[in-house]
Write an enzyme that holds these catalytic residues in place. Structure first.
Site: not given
Ligand code: EPZ
Length: 419
Positions: A22-23, A117, A122, A306, A398
């Site tokens: 998915k991702n 989610c 985020r 995840d 989803r």
């Molecule tokens: C991706 O989300 C995945 N979603 C998430 O999967 C997954 O949990 C996550 O990566 C971590 O592996 C998709 O790929 C669509 P991040 P993403 O940016 O990209 C902080 C699922 O269940 N952050 O790696 O949104 C953020 O708050 C979903 O399939 C900032 O501070 O995650 C978090 O604490 C849920 N500023 C950390 O970084 C930013 O600009 C990691 O987030 C971006 C992120």
């Protein structure tokens, strides 16, 4: 309103085939907007996030054909607008990839604030930092994001936090930029490598994906005219591995890349289950009550957030007291309240949850609070004595393709009921 009705306990036995990730898919589809041509993508999971991605691409002018159940062609030669529908883009998280792709291809984009989610804050500051470093102006106001650039020029970008989304998005925005972009402290998840491989197949020049320094040499045009197959879903594979452990079952999980499953395999062995690794499939079986463990979620190659809720089900019935430290999301323990309704003894506070293992769970009505929480509740329903009713299925749909059919084929007593 649909609900899943699961009656247990059942040890899961048999074979399950893993779908495309998915991702990866929700990033590869917007990445196709960069192509001034036609591409074919195989192993696309038929899930609601993918369907919404397709709708958004079509509203922007791309033509999409499902030529087989999991194969699509995308023709992005005629992008007709730079305004993505706000209602659709606000429905899920990965709509933010439209920004990177459209900035690079058209120099302009307007999207709704991404949804997805509810896992706590985020922010997208790292995405914006990257776009601005390449020369874009970005404004966030009244529920929408507007980004414009007369010209994007490569730059060196140090990510303040390891972010999957920001790494991919900056990579997308740099593909057609002038010169070279270096992304330092990049995330290393398998789907980042997959998006880079897809783009390179279509004509991009991206090096180092899968390490913490990614170099994107801008090219003038992606011509497409190629076929790419989405990587197998590491999280879906891990979900079934943990379902085998929790249910004291025996599963052969096919079409996966076991290298991507090393952290989860290590923890499964630690709790006393057995794993046989065949490279592109993996057998997991468990013949006794799992032992307790300590888990810390971390960016790849650490234990994935995840799979944290699914691991939580295993620990809720383990022999002894376990602990999970959630280091990615501030609010990913909502499922523990639902498991407690089923007889688990979990106390969660801030980043930490303590699991006092119980001998059994009991069926109960429960609510899926997010995608992976929903998967965890299905596993809990299979393990529990009696009947569990799971509500809020839109989260599960989803991200998991044919989930109840896949579980039914390995022995689960599970059905979808429309009330
Ligand atoms: C991706 O989300 C995945 N979603 C998430 O999967 C997954 O949990 C996550 O990566 C971590 O592996 C998709 O790929 C669509 P991040 P993403 O940016 O990209 C902080 C699922 O269940 N952050 O790696 O949104 C953020 O708050 C979903 O399939 C900032 O501070 O995650 C978090 O604490 C849920 N500023 C950390 O970084 C930013 O600009 C990691 O987030 C971006 C992120």
């Amino acid at each position: 309103m649909d609900k899943l009705v699961v009656t247990g306990p059942t040890p899961l036995k048999g074979e399950v085939v893993i779908s495309g990730a998915k991702n990866a898919a929700v990033a590869i589809l917007p990445a196709a907007l960069l192509i001034d041509g036609i591409c074919t993508i195989e192993n696309v999971p038929n899930i609601s996030d993918v369907k919404i991605s397709c709708e958004i691409l079509e509203k922007l002018g791309a033509k999409i054909d499902w030529i087989a159940p999991n194969t699509i062609t995308i023709d992005s030669r005629n992008i007709t607008t730079t305004k993505a529908p706000l209602d659709l883009t606000s429905k899920f998280r990965a709509s933010y990839y439209i920004i990177g792709a459209m900035l690079s291809r058209k120099g302009s984009i307007e999207v709704g604030m991404p949804g997805g989610c509810k896992l706590g804050a985020r922010p997208i500051d790292q995405h914006i930092k990257g776009f601005e470093a390449l020369g874009a102006t970005v404004t966030v106001e009244k529920g929408k994001i507007v980004a414009n650039a007369e010209k994007l020029v490569g730059n060196n970008i140090y990510m303040d936090i390891v972010s999957v989304g920001a790494t991919i998005n900056i990579m997308l925005s740099a593909v057609l930029a002038e010169g070279t972009t270096i992304i330092d402290n990049a995330a290393k998840e398998p789907h980042i490598v997959d998006v880079a491989n897809f783009l390179n197949t279509m004509g991009a020049d991206i090096r180092g994906a899968g390490t913490d320094v990614i170099k994107v040499n801008g090219v003038k045009r992606l011509k497409g005219d190629a076929t790419y197959s989405v990587v197998p879903d590491q999280i879906e594979a891990g979900t079934f591995m943990l379902a085998a452990v929790a249910s004291k079952g025996d599963l052969l999980i096919k079409n996966c890349i076991t290298k991507h499953l090393e952290s989860i395999t290590a923890k499964i062995v630690e709790v006393g289950a057995h794993v046989e690794d065949y490279g592109d499939s993996i057998r997991v079986w468990c013949d006794k009550r799992p032992k307790s463990a300590k888990i810390k979620t971390l960016p790849y190659p650490g234990f994935p957030t995840d799979l944290q809720p699914q691991m939580g089900v295993v620990l809720s019935i383990a022999n002894g007291t376990s602990m999970i430290n959630e280091n990615i999301w501030e609010s990913r323990f909502q499922y523990t309240e639902e498991l407690n309704k089923m007889g688990a003894k979990i106390s969660a506070q801030g980043k930490t949850a303590i699991f006092e293992g119980v001998e059994k769970l009991s069926g109960s009505p429960v609510y899926s609070t997010d995608l992976r929480a929903g998967a965890a509740l299905i596993i809990a329903g299979i393990v529990a004595e009696g009947t569990t009713e799971i509500y809020n299925l839109e989260h599960i749909d989803r991200g998991y393709e044919n989930i109840e059919e896949k579980f039914r084929n390995i022995g689960a007593n599970i059905k979808r009921v429309t009330e």
